[in-house]
Scaffold this motif. Structure first.
Motif, PDB file in Angstrom:
ATOM      1  N   UNK A  11      -9.577   6.796   7.819  1.00 26.08           N
ATOM      2  CA  UNK A  11     -10.301   5.581   8.304  1.00 26.08           C
ATOM      3  C   UNK A  11      -9.889   4.249   7.758  1.00 26.08           C
ATOM      4  N   UNK A  12      -9.817   4.230   6.484  1.00 19.63           N
ATOM      5  CA  UNK A  12      -9.220   3.184   5.575  1.00 19.63           C
ATOM      6  C   UNK A  12      -7.770   2.866   5.952  1.00 19.63           C
ATOM      7  N   UNK A  13      -7.001   3.770   6.308  1.00 21.66           N
ATOM      8  CA  UNK A  13      -5.645   3.806   6.627  1.00 21.66           C
ATOM      9  C   UNK A  13      -5.619   2.910   8.107  1.00 21.66           C
ATOM     10  N   UNK A  14      -6.558   3.650   9.013  1.00 20.52           N
ATOM     11  CA  UNK A  14      -6.553   2.893  10.308  1.00 20.52           C
ATOM     12  C   UNK A  14      -6.747   1.368  10.280  1.00 20.52           C
ATOM     13  N   UNK A  15      -7.707   0.806   9.520  1.00 18.34           N
ATOM     14  CA  UNK A  15      -7.916  -0.446   9.047  1.00 18.34           C
ATOM     15  C   UNK A  15      -6.831  -1.298   8.523  1.00 18.34           C
ATOM     16  N   UNK A  16      -6.499  -0.794   7.530  1.00 19.99           N
ATOM     17  CA  UNK A  16      -5.147  -1.237   6.730  1.00 19.99           C
ATOM     18  C   UNK A  16      -3.932  -1.551   7.842  1.00 19.99           C
ATOM     19  N   UNK A  17      -3.904  -0.583   8.589  1.00 22.90           N
ATOM     20  CA  UNK A  17      -2.579  -0.482   9.520  1.00 22.90           C
ATOM     21  C   UNK A  17      -2.820  -1.655  10.424  1.00 22.90           C
ATOM     22  N   UNK A  18      -4.151  -1.768  10.909  1.00 28.91           N
ATOM     23  CA  UNK A  18      -4.484  -3.036  12.044  1.00 28.91           C
ATOM     24  C   UNK A  18      -4.310  -4.347  11.357  1.00 28.91           C
ATOM     25  N   UNK A  19      -4.488  -4.565  10.055  1.00 23.96           N
ATOM     26  CA  UNK A  19      -4.355  -5.626   9.268  1.00 23.96           C
ATOM     27  C   UNK A  19      -2.642  -5.919   9.115  1.00 23.96           C
ATOM     28  N   UNK A  20      -1.882  -4.777   8.754  1.00 22.41           N
ATOM     29  CA  UNK A  20      -0.437  -4.853   8.734  1.00 22.41           C
ATOM     30  C   UNK A  20       0.067  -5.301   9.893  1.00 22.41           C
ATOM     31  N   UNK A  21      -0.565  -4.818  11.058  1.00 21.12           N
ATOM     32  CA  UNK A  21       0.050  -5.301  12.451  1.00 21.12           C
ATOM     33  C   UNK A  21      -0.181  -6.635  12.696  1.00 21.12           C
ATOM     34  N   UNK A  78       0.711  -1.053  -0.010  1.00 24.64           N
ATOM     35  CA  UNK A  78       0.093   0.033  -0.006  1.00 24.64           C
ATOM     36  C   UNK A  78       0.940   1.046  -0.166  1.00 24.64           C
ATOM     37  N   UNK A  79       0.799   2.152  -0.924  1.00 22.26           N
ATOM     38  CA  UNK A  79       1.594   3.451  -1.141  1.00 22.26           C
ATOM     39  C   UNK A  79       0.543   4.536  -1.024  1.00 22.26           C
ATOM     40  N   UNK A  80       0.621   5.219   0.179  1.00 27.03           N
ATOM     41  CA  UNK A  80      -0.094   6.510   0.148  1.00 27.03           C
ATOM     42  C   UNK A  80       0.562   7.788  -0.097  1.00 27.03           C
ATOM     43  N   UNK A 112      -8.367  -6.040   2.886  1.00 26.24           N
ATOM     44  CA  UNK A 112      -7.737  -5.046   2.491  1.00 26.24           C
ATOM     45  C   UNK A 112      -8.739  -4.584   1.402  1.00 26.24           C
ATOM     46  N   UNK A 113      -9.398  -5.567   0.504  1.00 30.49           N
ATOM     47  CA  UNK A 113     -10.074  -4.969  -0.525  1.00 30.49           C
ATOM     48  C   UNK A 113     -11.223  -4.431  -0.065  1.00 30.49           C
ATOM     49  N   UNK A 114     -11.959  -4.997   1.165  1.00 30.17           N
ATOM     50  CA  UNK A 114     -13.149  -4.443   1.547  1.00 30.17           C
ATOM     51  C   UNK A 114     -12.625  -2.934   1.968  1.00 30.17           C
ATOM     52  N   UNK A 115     -11.777  -2.887   2.720  1.00 28.43           N
ATOM     53  CA  UNK A 115     -11.504  -1.410   3.050  1.00 28.43           C
ATOM     54  C   UNK A 115     -11.299  -0.535   1.980  1.00 28.43           C
ATOM     55  N   UNK A 116     -10.597  -0.864   1.132  1.00 25.43           N
ATOM     56  CA  UNK A 116     -10.262   0.004  -0.299  1.00 25.43           C
ATOM     57  C   UNK A 116     -11.291   0.436  -0.952  1.00 25.43           C
ATOM     58  N   UNK A 117     -12.287  -0.594  -1.302  1.00 28.12           N
ATOM     59  CA  UNK A 117     -13.568  -0.550  -1.717  1.00 28.12           C
ATOM     60  C   UNK A 117     -14.373   0.279  -1.442  1.00 28.12           C
ATOM     61  N   UNK A 118     -14.549  -0.006   0.050  1.00 25.85           N
ATOM     62  CA  UNK A 118     -15.668   1.299   0.828  1.00 25.85           C
ATOM     63  C   UNK A 118     -15.035   2.359   0.958  1.00 25.85           C
ATOM     64  N   UNK A 119     -13.745   2.832   0.794  1.00 21.80           N
ATOM     65  CA  UNK A 119     -13.134   4.169   0.764  1.00 21.80           C
ATOM     66  C   UNK A 119     -13.640   4.683  -0.456  1.00 21.80           C
TER      67      UNK A 119
END
Length: 106
Positions: A83-93, A4-6, A37-44
């Protein structure tokens, strides 16, 4: 690995992102990391386009997906993208060998 590159502007607001790769924690179609990851990104993306009515540039190919805002980010697009980033960060952890997040300024 999912990468993921922001992109952030000088005010630290997210202006876009790109996602590529595969988590490879399960067979294609059964991978919960990829699904999350897909769910977070598509929702955003849907929140920005459909709920807020903002214009975006969206490109998807075999390599992944890239989204960038057309126009300046505001507090509403920021809330969705952060919010998308918060979710992605938790998955990455939880799956550090499967998801890597980087940020850069434009």
């Amino acid at each position: 690995m999912i990468t993921v590159a922001l992109a952030r502007n000088n005010n630290k607001a997210i202006t876009g992102f790109s996602i590529s790769g595969h988590a490879q924690t399960a067979p294609h179609g059964q991978d919960i990391v990829c699904a999350g990851v897909s769910a977070l990104v598509q929702s955003a993306i849907m929140g920005i386009e459909r709920h807020l009515g903002r214009d975006i540039n969206l490109a998807q190919d075999n390599q992944g997906l890239t989204m960038s805002l057309i126009g300046q980010p505001d507090s509403l697009t920021g809330a969705i993208l952060e919010t998308m980033l918060l979710g992605l960060t938790e998955i990455a952890k939880l799956y550090p060998k499967s998801v890597h997040i980087t940020e850069h300024r434009r």
